[in-house]
Write a protein that holds these residues in place. Structure first.
Motif, short mmCIF file in Angstrom:
data_model
loop_
_atom_site.label_atom_id
_atom_site.label_comp_id
_atom_site.label_asym_id
_atom_site.label_seq_id
_atom_site.Cartn_x
_atom_site.Cartn_y
_atom_site.Cartn_z
N UNK A 182 51.09 57.00 22.07
CA UNK A 182 52.45 57.06 22.61
C UNK A 182 52.59 58.06 23.75
N UNK A 183 51.68 59.03 23.85
CA UNK A 183 51.80 60.04 24.90
C UNK A 183 51.07 59.72 26.19
N UNK A 184 50.34 58.60 26.23
CA UNK A 184 49.61 58.23 27.44
C UNK A 184 50.60 57.96 28.58
N UNK A 185 50.23 58.34 29.78
CA UNK A 185 51.07 58.19 30.97
C UNK A 185 52.40 58.95 30.80
N UNK A 186 52.31 60.08 30.13
CA UNK A 186 53.50 60.89 29.93
C UNK A 186 54.53 60.22 29.04
#
Length: 198
Positions: A182-186
């Protein structure tokens, strides 16, 4: 001052690390605090591959999360998941990745444990027979399923909330460990991005 309790008051009841020394024979390791459902092994003193086992696929079925290999039959590596740990065999199949003689080892252990009553509502893919184990308290789930080549297919996980991380791997063929977080690409549209764990 009043402190709010979290859902998990003792995290070691759901995840625990076990350090040990391999003996190249058989040995039962205790002190995990629960029966593991997913265990990830790694030699700390050698360059052996990582290898993991789980209750859904069975104790003799190892997979290497640092490689794209298909599932491997490792009948002499992990013998059983026990009430407070696990039992190891001679480790002739995984080349010391689990119980190599004198190897300094680590085993990361997760508890799932719920093997019935998964909510299939809205799912387009169903788990395989006896193909899941999950733990809503800790937010950990394992599901074995057969894909249907359909975009947007939904797989039940039993957690009751959307997972923050998903790792998928073909069992019977070489493939990458496709990983979502869920944290990928901010956190902006992370579903459009995939990482390869291996």
């Amino acid at each position: 001052r009043i402190m709010a309790y979290t859902t998990i008051n003792k995290s070691s009841e759901h995840f625990n690390t076990k350090l040990y020394t391999g003996n190249g024979g058989t040995q039962a390791l205790t002190g995990v605090g629960f029966q593991p459902d997913w265990t990830w092994f790694k030699s700390r003193s050698g360059t052996n591959n990582h290898v993991l086992f789980d209750v859904v696929r069975g104790v003799t079925k190892g997979m290497y999360p640092d490689l794209g290999n298909a599932e491997d039959n490792l009948a002499n590596s992990l013998s059983s998941f026990d009430s407070d740990g696990f039992t190891l065999g001679t480790d002739t199949g995984s080349g010391g990745s689990v119980n190599g003689n004198t190897n300094s080892m680590v085993a990361w252990n997760w508890k799932a444990g719920t093997t019935s009553g998964i909510n299939n509502t809205g799912s387009t893919i169903q788990p395989a027979t006896n193909g899941y184990s999950f733990n809503q308290t800790s937010g950990f789930s394992m599901v074995k399923y057969i894909g249907n080549l359909t975009s947007g297919a939904k797989v039940p996980h039993g957690l009751g909330v959307a997972p923050k991380m998903v790792i998928t791997k073909k069992i019977g063929a070489t493939s990458n460990w496709i990983t979502y977080h869920a944290g990928v690409n901010g956190g902006s549209s992370p579903q459009n991005y995939a990482l390869s764990l291996n």
